[in-house]
Scaffold this motif. Sequence first.
Motif, PDB file in Angstrom:
ATOM      1  N   GLN A   1       6.543  12.127  -7.887  1.00  0.00           N
ATOM      2  CA  GLN A   1       5.604  11.511  -8.827  1.00  0.00           C
ATOM      3  C   GLN A   1       4.540  10.703  -8.076  1.00  0.00           C
ATOM      4  O   GLN A   1       3.348  10.835  -8.339  1.00  0.00           O
ATOM      5  CB  GLN A   1       6.368  10.603  -9.792  1.00  0.00           C
ATOM      6  N   THR A   2       4.998   9.888  -7.087  1.00  0.00           N
ATOM      7  CA  THR A   2       4.065   9.045  -6.329  1.00  0.00           C
ATOM      8  C   THR A   2       3.031   9.899  -5.601  1.00  0.00           C
ATOM      9  O   THR A   2       1.831   9.653  -5.668  1.00  0.00           O
ATOM     10  CB  THR A   2       4.837   8.185  -5.302  1.00  0.00           C
ATOM     11  N   LYS A   3       3.552  10.936  -4.917  1.00  0.00           N
ATOM     12  CA  LYS A   3       2.641  11.827  -4.175  1.00  0.00           C
ATOM     13  C   LYS A   3       1.682  12.530  -5.122  1.00  0.00           C
ATOM     14  O   LYS A   3       0.493  12.693  -4.835  1.00  0.00           O
ATOM     15  CB  LYS A   3       3.448  12.875  -3.382  1.00  0.00           C
TER      16      LYS A   3
ATOM     17  N   LEU B   1       1.854  -6.333   9.391  1.00  0.00           N
ATOM     18  CA  LEU B   1       2.871  -5.309   9.125  1.00  0.00           C
ATOM     19  C   LEU B   1       4.273  -5.850   9.420  1.00  0.00           C
ATOM     20  O   LEU B   1       5.261  -5.327   8.932  1.00  0.00           O
ATOM     21  CB  LEU B   1       2.615  -4.065   9.985  1.00  0.00           C
ATOM     22  N   ILE B   2       4.329  -6.913  10.223  1.00  0.00           N
ATOM     23  CA  ILE B   2       5.627  -7.475  10.600  1.00  0.00           C
ATOM     24  C   ILE B   2       6.247  -8.277   9.449  1.00  0.00           C
ATOM     25  O   ILE B   2       7.417  -8.618   9.483  1.00  0.00           O
ATOM     26  CB  ILE B   2       5.463  -8.359  11.867  1.00  0.00           C
ATOM     27  N   ALA B   3       5.443  -8.561   8.411  1.00  0.00           N
ATOM     28  CA  ALA B   3       5.941  -9.445   7.354  1.00  0.00           C
ATOM     29  C   ALA B   3       5.897  -8.805   5.967  1.00  0.00           C
ATOM     30  O   ALA B   3       5.308  -9.356   5.041  1.00  0.00           O
ATOM     31  CB  ALA B   3       5.119 -10.730   7.353  1.00  0.00           C
ATOM     32  N   PRO B   4       6.547  -7.633   5.793  1.00  0.00           N
ATOM     33  CA  PRO B   4       6.473  -6.987   4.469  1.00  0.00           C
ATOM     34  C   PRO B   4       7.120  -7.818   3.364  1.00  0.00           C
ATOM     35  O   PRO B   4       6.742  -7.722   2.211  1.00  0.00           O
ATOM     36  CB  PRO B   4       7.215  -5.667   4.673  1.00  0.00           C
ATOM     37  N   SER B   5       8.096  -8.642   3.725  1.00  0.00           N
ATOM     38  CA  SER B   5       8.772  -9.423   2.673  1.00  0.00           C
ATOM     39  C   SER B   5       8.004 -10.699   2.339  1.00  0.00           C
ATOM     40  O   SER B   5       8.294 -11.344   1.341  1.00  0.00           O
ATOM     41  CB  SER B   5      10.191  -9.775   3.120  1.00  0.00           C
ATOM     42  N   LYS B   6       7.058 -11.079   3.191  1.00  0.00           N
ATOM     43  CA  LYS B   6       6.312 -12.315   2.929  1.00  0.00           C
ATOM     44  C   LYS B   6       4.985 -12.068   2.235  1.00  0.00           C
ATOM     45  O   LYS B   6       4.476 -12.930   1.535  1.00  0.00           O
ATOM     46  CB  LYS B   6       6.039 -13.052   4.259  1.00  0.00           C
ATOM     47  N   LEU B   7       4.414 -10.887   2.480  1.00  0.00           N
ATOM     48  CA  LEU B   7       3.092 -10.589   1.909  1.00  0.00           C
ATOM     49  C   LEU B   7       3.281  -9.889   0.560  1.00  0.00           C
ATOM     50  O   LEU B   7       4.123  -8.992   0.434  1.00  0.00           O
ATOM     51  CB  LEU B   7       2.318  -9.703   2.888  1.00  0.00           C
ATOM     52  N   HIS B   8       2.510 -10.302  -0.437  1.00  0.00           N
ATOM     53  CA  HIS B   8       2.639  -9.708  -1.775  1.00  0.00           C
ATOM     54  C   HIS B   8       2.419  -8.188  -1.695  1.00  0.00           C
ATOM     55  O   HIS B   8       1.510  -7.734  -0.981  1.00  0.00           O
ATOM     56  CB  HIS B   8       1.600 -10.343  -2.705  1.00  0.00           C
ATOM     57  N   PRO B   9       3.240  -7.413  -2.450  1.00  0.00           N
ATOM     58  CA  PRO B   9       3.148  -5.943  -2.331  1.00  0.00           C
ATOM     59  C   PRO B   9       1.765  -5.367  -2.603  1.00  0.00           C
ATOM     60  O   PRO B   9       1.425  -4.304  -2.072  1.00  0.00           O
ATOM     61  CB  PRO B   9       4.147  -5.447  -3.384  1.00  0.00           C
ATOM     62  N   LEU B  10       0.956  -6.046  -3.420  1.00  0.00           N
ATOM     63  CA  LEU B  10      -0.381  -5.492  -3.690  1.00  0.00           C
ATOM     64  C   LEU B  10      -1.297  -5.601  -2.471  1.00  0.00           C
ATOM     65  O   LEU B  10      -2.250  -4.847  -2.329  1.00  0.00           O
ATOM     66  CB  LEU B  10      -1.020  -6.199  -4.887  1.00  0.00           C
ATOM     67  N   TRP B  11      -1.017  -6.566  -1.604  1.00  0.00           N
ATOM     68  CA  TRP B  11      -1.842  -6.691  -0.390  1.00  0.00           C
ATOM     69  C   TRP B  11      -1.176  -6.032   0.805  1.00  0.00           C
ATOM     70  O   TRP B  11      -1.849  -5.585   1.714  1.00  0.00           O
ATOM     71  CB  TRP B  11      -2.133  -8.170  -0.091  1.00  0.00           C
ATOM     72  N   TYR B  12       0.176  -5.978   0.773  1.00  0.00           N
ATOM     73  CA  TYR B  12       0.870  -5.330   1.885  1.00  0.00           C
ATOM     74  C   TYR B  12       0.793  -3.815   1.734  1.00  0.00           C
ATOM     75  O   TYR B  12       0.957  -3.279   0.633  1.00  0.00           O
ATOM     76  CB  TYR B  12       2.355  -5.751   1.936  1.00  0.00           C
TER      77      TYR B  12
ATOM     78  N   GLY C   1      -3.478   2.758  -1.721  1.00  0.00           N
ATOM     79  CA  GLY C   1      -2.420   1.858  -1.235  1.00  0.00           C
ATOM     80  C   GLY C   1      -1.523   1.402  -2.368  1.00  0.00           C
ATOM     81  O   GLY C   1      -0.291   1.385  -2.231  1.00  0.00           O
ATOM     82  N   VAL C   2      -2.140   1.072  -3.515  1.00  0.00           N
ATOM     83  CA  VAL C   2      -1.342   0.660  -4.686  1.00  0.00           C
ATOM     84  C   VAL C   2      -0.494   1.842  -5.163  1.00  0.00           C
ATOM     85  O   VAL C   2       0.699   1.693  -5.467  1.00  0.00           O
ATOM     86  CB  VAL C   2      -2.269   0.173  -5.828  1.00  0.00           C
ATOM     87  N   ALA C   3      -1.112   3.029  -5.189  1.00  0.00           N
ATOM     88  CA  ALA C   3      -0.407   4.217  -5.658  1.00  0.00           C
ATOM     89  C   ALA C   3       0.755   4.568  -4.730  1.00  0.00           C
ATOM     90  O   ALA C   3       1.844   4.918  -5.170  1.00  0.00           O
ATOM     91  CB  ALA C   3      -1.373   5.394  -5.757  1.00  0.00           C
ATOM     92  N   LEU C   4       0.524   4.440  -3.431  1.00  0.00           N
ATOM     93  CA  LEU C   4       1.554   4.793  -2.449  1.00  0.00           C
ATOM     94  C   LEU C   4       2.785   3.900  -2.589  1.00  0.00           C
ATOM     95  O   LEU C   4       3.919   4.358  -2.450  1.00  0.00           O
ATOM     96  CB  LEU C   4       0.981   4.661  -1.033  1.00  0.00           C
ATOM     97  N   GLY C   5       2.552   2.632  -2.896  1.00  0.00           N
ATOM     98  CA  GLY C   5       3.696   1.726  -3.094  1.00  0.00           C
ATOM     99  C   GLY C   5       4.212   1.747  -4.522  1.00  0.00           C
ATOM    100  O   GLY C   5       5.197   1.095  -4.832  1.00  0.00           O
ATOM    101  N   ASN C   6       3.541   2.505  -5.398  1.00  0.00           N
ATOM    102  CA  ASN C   6       3.890   2.572  -6.819  1.00  0.00           C
ATOM    103  C   ASN C   6       3.939   1.171  -7.441  1.00  0.00           C
ATOM    104  O   ASN C   6       4.889   0.814  -8.134  1.00  0.00           O
ATOM    105  CB  ASN C   6       5.238   3.271  -6.991  1.00  0.00           C
ATOM    106  N   HIS C   7       2.882   0.400  -7.179  1.00  0.00           N
ATOM    107  CA  HIS C   7       2.886  -0.998  -7.622  1.00  0.00           C
ATOM    108  C   HIS C   7       2.015  -1.226  -8.861  1.00  0.00           C
ATOM    109  O   HIS C   7       1.538  -2.335  -9.080  1.00  0.00           O
ATOM    110  CB  HIS C   7       2.370  -1.908  -6.486  1.00  0.00           C
TER     111      HIS C   7
END
Lengths: 43, 397
Positions: A14-16, B199-210, B278-284
């Motif tokens: 779906q994502t792709k 890139l080292i801080a995926p858990s600290k940066l909000h998913p929309l910006w990471y 980027g948003v689509a790739l993370g499904n955010h």
Amino acid sequence: MSETIHTLQEFMTQTKGVIYLLALGFLVSFTWFWTFLHKKDKD
Amino acid sequence: MAEEEKQVTRHDVEESRSLFTPFNMIAGIFLIVGVILAFKRFTGGLGAVTNLDHNNPWGFWIGFDLLTGVALAAGGYVTAACVEIFGMKKYHAALRPAILTGFLGYSLVVFALLFDVGRPWRLPYPFIVNQGVTSVMFEVGACVALYLTVLFLEFSPAALEWLGMKKVRKLAIRLTMVLTFLGVILSTLHQSSLGAMYLIAPSKLHPLWYSPYLPVFFFVSSIAAGLSMVVFESTLSYKNFRNKMDEEHKKSRNAITIGFGRAASLVLAGYFAIKIFGVALGNHWNLLFTNMGLWFQVEMLGFVLLPCFLYAIGVREKNVKLIRFTAFWTVLGIVLNRFNVSLVAFNWQLPMEARYFPSWMEIGITLFIVTVGLVVFRFIVTRMPIFYEHPEYSTEH
């Protein structure tokens, strides 16, 4: 009783799919935008 | 009437020679306060002047002085690539001001790092003691040092013309093409590596910006920043240093504004698209209507898509005023983006009392650094051939 746990992998198709559609949309709209930006040069 | 004009001219000359101009007074206050704050920083350590802590070790200085400073200094490599590599000689008048802005921008980044790094005397360590080549920080450090050297060499012909050192200038001019290629390569690496640091801080940066594509986002947005900064800087320079510009510079201003506006519009369109990917790739998608998501939309729609269309309308209508305003707006957008990545969206999940907000002294030191840059810029453009061709070399282009 047992709850289904989904992984990100299961949503990969779906994502792709969404990304491919977005990319297609971008290519079409970028072509339009290019002509919009250069139209007056040709006039 | 003629007598009145003479009086005005005499008055202008007297005012320009006076030390107590509004610019000098304000700059003087910032410099004095800055020197006091710098003394406090270097005698009392980071804790004496900053609100940094273990949760927030990177603050305002990294967000503004480093990330924004480097992005806004991108005009140097963008203009050099246009003129020297792609042969767009009609933009030649923009080259020296852009190189100077880039050179000063990078110099100020290093100057600011002396404040921000806990033990600044260790800045050369990656080159002479321990390389640490597996760290992105090594790439960041190496590219800053190398590109600053390249910018210095690219800028040097103007200084050498001013000093009358013809032979050394000739050598520097011969290196132009090599330096331009090096500049583009190093900037590509460096602009992107600043994004890669996060890139080292995926858990600290909000998913929309990471995003795994953060380096690409930083690089592409730096091109828009560089193009906009050239237009913005040329607008400010025309207001303040018009008397230092030759006719060719004045004549090509509008062509540069329209050409760079068109390029910035296309780059912003591409940047907007990859940010959405980027948003689509993370499904955010679900995060877009949260509080942080609405702020993300403000950045994307108000400071990427809006300037993209404003540039396009300005270019189509040949409305240089609109393009100049949009350049300023885009520069603001780049500042906002770098602040969002480094401050607003960073540690976003922490409770408010643990969040970072800069102290007035951090902002004061940044104002001090910016003021130093403006004073040096004014010193250089009022003495060296930046906005005009040196009479002895005017036939070379």
